[in-house]
Design a protein around this motif. Sequence first.
Motif, PDB file in Angstrom:
ATOM      1  N   ALA A 775      37.362  12.109  17.484  1.00  0.00           N
ATOM      2  CA  ALA A 775      38.587  12.619  18.312  1.00  0.00           C
ATOM      3  C   ALA A 775      39.001  11.824  19.528  1.00  0.00           C
ATOM      4  N   THR A 776      39.989  11.327  19.621  1.00  0.00           N
ATOM      5  CA  THR A 776      40.303  10.343  20.659  1.00  0.00           C
ATOM      6  C   THR A 776      41.598  11.367  21.588  1.00  0.00           C
ATOM      7  N   ALA A 777      41.215  11.205  22.969  1.00  0.00           N
ATOM      8  CA  ALA A 777      42.089  11.800  23.875  1.00  0.00           C
ATOM      9  C   ALA A 777      43.304  10.829  24.248  1.00  0.00           C
ATOM     10  N   ILE A 778      44.519  11.256  24.041  1.00  0.00           N
ATOM     11  CA  ILE A 778      45.786  10.485  24.589  1.00  0.00           C
ATOM     12  C   ILE A 778      46.432  11.102  25.594  1.00  0.00           C
ATOM     13  N   SER A 779      47.136  10.068  26.493  1.00  0.00           N
ATOM     14  CA  SER A 779      47.672  10.283  27.414  1.00  0.00           C
ATOM     15  C   SER A 779      48.907  10.410  26.852  1.00  0.00           C
ATOM     16  N   TRP A 780      49.948  10.945  27.953  1.00  0.00           N
ATOM     17  CA  TRP A 780      51.408  10.916  27.699  1.00  0.00           C
ATOM     18  C   TRP A 780      52.010   9.515  27.042  1.00  0.00           C
ATOM     19  N   SER A 781      51.531   8.455  27.789  1.00  0.00           N
ATOM     20  CA  SER A 781      51.748   7.288  27.511  1.00  0.00           C
ATOM     21  C   SER A 781      51.104   6.577  26.393  1.00  0.00           C
ATOM     22  N   SER A 782      50.598   7.325  25.525  1.00  0.00           N
ATOM     23  CA  SER A 782      49.902   6.817  24.206  1.00  0.00           C
ATOM     24  C   SER A 782      48.702   6.204  24.484  1.00  0.00           C
ATOM     25  N   VAL A 783      48.012   6.073  25.541  1.00  0.00           N
ATOM     26  CA  VAL A 783      46.943   5.350  25.855  1.00  0.00           C
ATOM     27  C   VAL A 783      45.608   6.226  25.276  1.00  0.00           C
ATOM     28  N   VAL A 784      44.513   5.515  24.945  1.00  0.00           N
ATOM     29  CA  VAL A 784      43.364   6.383  24.611  1.00  0.00           C
ATOM     30  C   VAL A 784      42.459   6.375  25.861  1.00  0.00           C
ATOM     31  N   VAL A 785      42.242   7.520  26.449  1.00  0.00           N
ATOM     32  CA  VAL A 785      41.571   7.796  27.539  1.00  0.00           C
ATOM     33  C   VAL A 785      40.205   8.466  27.433  1.00  0.00           C
ATOM     34  N   ALA A 786      39.805   8.844  26.186  1.00  0.00           N
ATOM     35  CA  ALA A 786      38.399   9.278  26.219  1.00  0.00           C
ATOM     36  C   ALA A 786      38.195   9.556  24.552  1.00  0.00           C
ATOM     37  N   SER A 787      36.986   9.478  24.097  1.00  0.00           N
ATOM     38  CA  SER A 787      36.810   9.643  22.603  1.00  0.00           C
ATOM     39  C   SER A 787      35.449  10.250  22.508  1.00  0.00           C
ATOM     40  N   HIS A 788      35.068  11.182  21.299  1.00  0.00           N
ATOM     41  CA  HIS A 788      34.071  11.762  21.061  1.00  0.00           C
ATOM     42  C   HIS A 788      33.807  11.536  19.456  1.00  0.00           C
ATOM     43  N   THR A 789      32.559  11.328  19.028  1.00  0.00           N
ATOM     44  CA  THR A 789      32.185  11.077  17.621  1.00  0.00           C
ATOM     45  C   THR A 789      30.913  12.065  17.183  1.00  0.00           C
ATOM     46  N   ARG A 790      31.342  12.689  16.313  1.00  0.00           N
ATOM     47  CA  ARG A 790      30.263  13.466  15.534  1.00  0.00           C
ATOM     48  C   ARG A 790      29.948  12.510  14.127  1.00  0.00           C
ATOM     49  N   LEU A 791      28.397  12.323  13.881  1.00  0.00           N
ATOM     50  CA  LEU A 791      27.914  11.774  12.965  1.00  0.00           C
ATOM     51  C   LEU A 791      27.443  12.699  12.211  1.00  0.00           C
ATOM     52  N   THR A 792      27.727  12.389  10.769  1.00  0.00           N
ATOM     53  CA  THR A 792      26.594  13.013   9.763  1.00  0.00           C
ATOM     54  C   THR A 792      25.252  12.410   9.888  1.00  0.00           C
ATOM     55  N   SER A 793      24.268  13.574  10.413  1.00  0.00           N
ATOM     56  CA  SER A 793      22.837  13.052  10.726  1.00  0.00           C
ATOM     57  C   SER A 793      22.006  12.824   9.371  1.00  0.00           C
ATOM     58  N   GLY A 794      20.889  12.041   9.407  1.00  0.00           N
ATOM     59  CA  GLY A 794      20.005  11.468   8.416  1.00  0.00           C
ATOM     60  C   GLY A 794      19.103  12.529   8.419  1.00  0.00           C
ATOM     61  N   ILE A 795      17.896  11.786   7.789  1.00  0.00           N
ATOM     62  CA  ILE A 795      16.503  12.513   7.854  1.00  0.00           C
ATOM     63  C   ILE A 795      16.067  12.393   8.977  1.00  0.00           C
ATOM     64  N   ALA A 796      15.461  13.603   9.528  1.00  0.00           N
ATOM     65  CA  ALA A 796      14.885  13.524  10.843  1.00  0.00           C
ATOM     66  C   ALA A 796      13.596  12.761  10.811  1.00  0.00           C
ATOM     67  N   THR A 797      13.457  11.664  11.968  1.00  0.00           N
ATOM     68  CA  THR A 797      12.389  10.717  11.797  1.00  0.00           C
ATOM     69  C   THR A 797      11.521  10.700  13.201  1.00  0.00           C
ATOM     70  N   ALA A 798      12.115  11.347  14.216  1.00  0.00           N
ATOM     71  CA  ALA A 798      11.243  10.973  15.395  1.00  0.00           C
ATOM     72  C   ALA A 798      11.914  11.924  16.367  1.00  0.00           C
ATOM     73  N   ILE A 799      10.974  12.078  17.611  1.00  0.00           N
ATOM     74  CA  ILE A 799      11.306  12.755  18.747  1.00  0.00           C
ATOM     75  C   ILE A 799      11.805  11.973  19.873  1.00  0.00           C
ATOM     76  N   VAL A 800      12.832  12.291  20.446  1.00  0.00           N
ATOM     77  CA  VAL A 800      13.073  11.744  21.797  1.00  0.00           C
ATOM     78  C   VAL A 800      13.072  12.548  22.776  1.00  0.00           C
ATOM     79  N   LEU A 801      12.765  12.338  24.154  1.00  0.00           N
ATOM     80  CA  LEU A 801      12.529  13.166  25.149  1.00  0.00           C
ATOM     81  C   LEU A 801      13.245  12.490  26.301  1.00  0.00           C
ATOM     82  N   ALA A 802      13.949  13.420  26.930  1.00  0.00           N
ATOM     83  CA  ALA A 802      14.851  13.081  28.204  1.00  0.00           C
ATOM     84  C   ALA A 802      14.362  14.244  29.333  1.00  0.00           C
TER      85      ALA A 802
END
Length: 967
Positions: A775-802
Amino acid sequence: KREVINFDFAWRHENVPVDAVGEEYQTACGPAFTPFQNLSCKTDRPVGIFESPSICQALCCLSPYCRGWVFELATGTCSLDTERLFRCDTAAKGTVGGTRDVPGPRPPLAGLDIQRMSSAFDDSKWQLIDAPHDSLITGTFSINASGHQGNLPYGLAFYRKHFNLPGDWEGNGQTTVYFEGIFRSSYVYLNGIQVAFHESGYTSFSVRLDNVTGVKFGAGQANENVLAIRAQAFGGSGWWYEGGGLYRHNYLIHHSDVHIVPNGILGKISVEEESVRELEDGLVTVATKGELTAEATVSLDQKLAGNVSVHFQLYNSEGEFIAGMATNTTVMKPGDTAIFFASHVLHNITLWTPANTSMYRLLTNVMLGDEGMVDQVNDTYIGARSASWHAGYGFLLNGQQFKWRGFCNHNDMAGVGIAIPDRLHLFRAQTMKSIGGNSWRMSHNPPAPMLLDVLDRSGILVWDETRNFGDEAQWATDMRDMVQRDRNHPSIMLWSFCNEGGCLSAEPDVSSIGGQFRAAAKSLDPFRPVTGNMVAKKENQLYSDLTGEIDVQGFSHMQGFIFDDFHTIYPEKPLINSECCSCVTQRGEDTANPTHLANFNGDCISEQTARGISRPFVSGSLVWTLFDYLGEPTPINWPHVSSSFGSFDLAGFSKAAAFWYRAWWLYNFTHDGMSDRQWDVPSRAPPLIDSEQPLQSAIGSSKDTGDFLIHIVQHWEAAPTSSAGDDDLRVIQVYTNAPQVELHLNGKLFSRKVVPWYSWAEFGNISFEAGNLTATAISWSSVVVASHTRLTSGIATAIVLAIDVPSASTGTGKALVLDGQDTGMVRAMVVDSRGTVVPSSAHAITFSVSTGPGRIIGVGNGDPACHENNKIAVRSAYHGLARAIVQVNMNSAMPASIRHRLAQIDSESGQYTVLVHPGDEENYSSLSEGIVVSASSPGLASANITIPVTNDIDRQNVLATASSWMS
């Protein structure tokens, strides 16, 4: 010299289930109850399922404000009435029970209970713990326990502390213990002698020790004292999880026989709105003139008399002396208590605002004749500000219109229950600011003092609320206790008497009782208005008799026309939407079904929040709630054990709703930094952490640029039951503050949508195909100002910590302080080979501390239907996420003078939390390199992360962190 020593360390604890209540209590109060006659009575507040009705009666007997009990013979369900909730009919079938007048007689402790209070009792097999501690959160979830209480069984909480009082204190002043909160109906014994009983589970209280027969001073086992506590973790009036035990901080205090009483100082800097001036940077606001007024309540011991006065000194946030003043001298006789008052005109006052939380420190010295200063309180912090409420245009703060956009909150989190550590209070406050929230309603009780300290320094406005309203003397006392304790906090804007049906609990004499509560509040704080969160109607009109006794009308869950009608009937009464928007949502769930709720709730929150925000005469809206909480599972009961109203789940992970609020409450009410900003938009709002995006977790990512945000609500995963050839059509909702959104599937444009004001974009009939949805956020002047991508996930392989706490990204600091209590939070994410969180993962993750001065004190995952133990360091992932709560287990950072006293006082010092004695710091230097937390699960690559630690308690403690974030 007044000494205040932490009294949280090294308590022995045992929890006794309520169904083990002894026979002595099962029969003690029987005659006090009037049995039901030809009635079958029910209440929606079950306590649990027990074998015998005598247990049910005993539990009511032990709770002085329990009006009655009812036991269902077929199911064994026991219910107690603590809020006049019984509903009765004429069919007396299948139940037994009774009612009584309250307060009922409080039976003395007996049997094994009284043995546990004895100094000779052997508690060596009890668990050694530190406070704050929730006695119920360790329990096992059960369908037989009350759903209102999160299906965790009630209990009796016992605590015993072995300690020595310093020899130099003997005969030299008074020694007290200050409890910030024990839940509830707590008996306190010293060396086998009862010294206190405190009914409320939410107010603070003080207990004197030095004048108790048999108290001992000096070192060694022969001079050891035992302080024993029995707390009833049941019988409260809440319909949510209230927890139990020694759940707040405790302090041992030694002071002069001539001293300031607990919470005995009131400081106020009054300014006039017309004198307010904004400096050029737009952040700092000053008043050219104002007045400091201060009062102190001083008490004398029975054996003293003399000439007493009080000197006040005011310092600014930089530590610079601003003003001094002295009261008149008063001749005090033995046992006297007197209030001392002084005032002083001030100029060029820096105001407390949400953008600049400047505070002044008021130093209070008690002077006795020729002896000079005999007592001093040096930690009273006050703020200068003006606040006014108007019926026509809402609330003004320092002369500026301010719209309340905030949240109501209960008091618990995953893993720790109601014993929330200090830095997690800061996390919760910063989380609110991250989504544009500017105000916090205490629901429905006075909070932990540390939370108010945090909100003062975070610039969040507060609605403070007492627990019970009615004609019981205890409840008016609770109101006074709340006001006296909390009145110096500049963040508090008003006092609330009651919540919803509780505002009618005094009927038919609600006006008279309201007048008593009003007088109680005004006698201790004449400056703030009083209010109530009301749903009341009277004779089909929009008010109850309580309306005439409050200054600001609060309404709970009312339709918009109600506000309009009320404003017509009461054109001079200020109004606020004090509770709204119980919009349920469940993290990670793309669709709803009978076992779970959907993540999307934008339709609900947009419509309901607007009721209070869009009307100029309504001061704002307070949403129910910011965080999920244990208990009150709605609309799904068991297996759900927690609510689902929050924009963040019980473990503190963001739901989709959080991004809607950030888009509309934060970004759409401010523009490019500080220009054109509104006063009611949080300044220096922290980033909103996307718990599912380990590589996109802060402002500056393509998803959240600092001016625009976009968030796809649903995942992009294959349906679990789909098969080849199925026509899997999806509806996708997108939250953004941009005017337009484009949706792309695997690089191809699907559609462009215009985003209506205060709304979202919705795309339907999308055929699923694995890959990426952008999904891309578009200003009234048709400029892309932000975007978000959802990926189809694969097989779980690891743990990541934050590390979410402490973290600069969440505004919670750089490191944990080694004070034996500081606490952080680690997020575990189950990912595939590309680092994408796997939403379907439910792997059991084991947390541990590999090295360093820390321990795991709780776990969670945000799943409202999870029944895994909160304290065992294993938690299944919920939609790929799990949480560990990590606490330091070494005290090397507290001042050397405090650690010296702790070594003298705590008999079991160092057995649970390491106490580094003054001079031994070098021997522990290797432990200051950090706490290494590990996470593992079969079949996944494990992970480690290091939480930084520090001894710099002055600059990196919780309140210093909150203040530095705002500077």
